[in-house]
Motif scaffolding. Structure first.
Motif: not given
Length: 96
Positions: A47, A50, A54
Protein backbone atom coordinates in the motif's frame (compact mmCIF):
# COMPACT_ATOMS: atom_id res chain seq x y z
CA UNK A 1 3.40 0.23 9.70
CA UNK A 2 2.57 3.82 10.52
CA UNK A 3 3.67 6.30 7.87
CA UNK A 4 3.50 10.05 8.37
CA UNK A 5 3.02 11.84 5.05
CA UNK A 6 3.59 15.56 4.68
CA UNK A 7 3.36 17.64 1.55
CA UNK A 8 3.86 21.17 0.34
CA UNK A 9 2.20 22.04 -2.95
CA UNK A 10 2.75 25.34 -4.74
CA UNK A 11 -0.75 26.81 -5.14
CA UNK A 12 0.09 30.03 -7.01
CA UNK A 13 -1.93 28.88 -10.02
CA UNK A 14 -5.04 26.80 -10.72
CA UNK A 15 -2.95 23.73 -11.63
CA UNK A 16 -1.26 23.83 -8.21
CA UNK A 17 -4.57 24.12 -6.40
CA UNK A 18 -5.81 21.11 -8.38
CA UNK A 19 -2.69 19.09 -7.43
CA UNK A 20 -3.23 20.03 -3.79
CA UNK A 21 -6.81 18.72 -3.85
CA UNK A 22 -5.77 15.52 -5.64
CA UNK A 23 -2.94 14.77 -3.21
CA UNK A 24 -5.17 15.43 -0.19
CA UNK A 25 -7.89 13.20 -1.67
CA UNK A 26 -5.45 10.31 -2.13
CA UNK A 27 -4.11 10.71 1.42
CA UNK A 28 -7.66 10.73 2.86
CA UNK A 29 -8.23 7.39 1.14
CA UNK A 30 -5.34 5.85 3.07
CA UNK A 31 -5.18 7.61 6.42
CA UNK A 32 -6.23 10.29 8.85
CA UNK A 33 -5.54 14.00 8.41
CA UNK A 34 -3.88 15.25 11.61
CA UNK A 35 -2.94 18.73 10.35
CA UNK A 36 -3.59 20.62 7.12
CA UNK A 37 -0.90 18.91 5.05
CA UNK A 38 -0.04 16.02 7.37
CA UNK A 39 -1.56 12.53 7.35
CA UNK A 40 -1.01 9.48 9.53
CA UNK A 41 -1.50 6.34 7.46
CA UNK A 42 -1.49 2.73 8.66
CA UNK A 43 -0.14 0.89 5.60
CA UNK A 44 1.51 -2.34 4.60
CA UNK A 45 4.55 -2.21 2.29
CA UNK A 46 2.52 -2.70 -0.91
CA UNK A 47 0.00 0.00 0.00
CA UNK A 48 2.84 2.37 0.83
CA UNK A 49 4.54 1.84 -2.55
CA UNK A 50 1.21 2.25 -4.34
CA UNK A 51 0.39 5.48 -2.51
CA UNK A 52 3.89 6.84 -3.15
CA UNK A 53 3.51 6.13 -6.86
CA UNK A 54 0.10 7.83 -6.98
CA UNK A 55 1.30 10.93 -5.13
CA UNK A 56 4.51 11.22 -7.15
CA UNK A 57 2.48 10.99 -10.37
CA UNK A 58 0.32 13.92 -9.20
CA UNK A 59 3.02 16.23 -7.84
CA UNK A 60 5.17 18.65 -9.83
CA UNK A 61 8.74 17.76 -8.84
CA UNK A 62 9.94 21.27 -9.70
CA UNK A 63 7.42 23.06 -7.45
CA UNK A 64 6.05 20.62 -4.82
CA UNK A 65 7.48 18.32 -2.17
CA UNK A 66 6.40 15.13 -0.43
CA UNK A 67 7.93 13.59 2.69
CA UNK A 68 7.30 10.11 4.06
CA UNK A 69 8.30 9.32 7.65
CA UNK A 70 8.27 5.62 8.51
CA UNK A 71 7.32 5.20 12.17
CA UNK A 72 6.99 1.41 11.97
CA UNK A 73 4.72 -0.91 13.90
CA UNK A 74 5.63 0.48 17.34
CA UNK A 75 4.46 3.95 16.36
CA UNK A 76 2.40 4.38 19.54
CA UNK A 77 5.62 4.93 21.52
CA UNK A 78 6.86 7.56 19.03
CA UNK A 79 3.88 9.92 18.94
CA UNK A 80 3.02 12.53 21.53
CA UNK A 81 0.04 14.85 21.03
CA UNK A 82 -0.49 18.18 22.75
CA UNK A 83 -3.18 20.79 22.24
CA UNK A 84 -6.78 21.07 21.26
CA UNK A 85 -7.25 18.30 18.73
CA UNK A 86 -8.21 14.88 20.06
CA UNK A 87 -5.97 12.04 19.04
CA UNK A 88 -7.35 8.94 17.35
CA UNK A 89 -6.43 5.28 17.55
CA UNK A 90 -5.94 3.95 13.99
CA UNK A 91 -6.28 0.35 15.15
CA UNK A 92 -9.23 1.09 17.44
CA UNK A 93 -12.93 0.70 16.73
CA UNK A 94 -14.37 2.90 14.00
CA UNK A 95 -17.90 4.14 14.68
CA UNK A 96 -19.76 5.59 11.71
Amino acid sequence: MMVLITYDVNTEDAAGRKRLRQIAKQCVNYGQRVQNSVFECLLDAAQCRMLQAKLCAIMDEERDSLRFYYLGNRYDTKIEQFGSKDTYQPEGALII
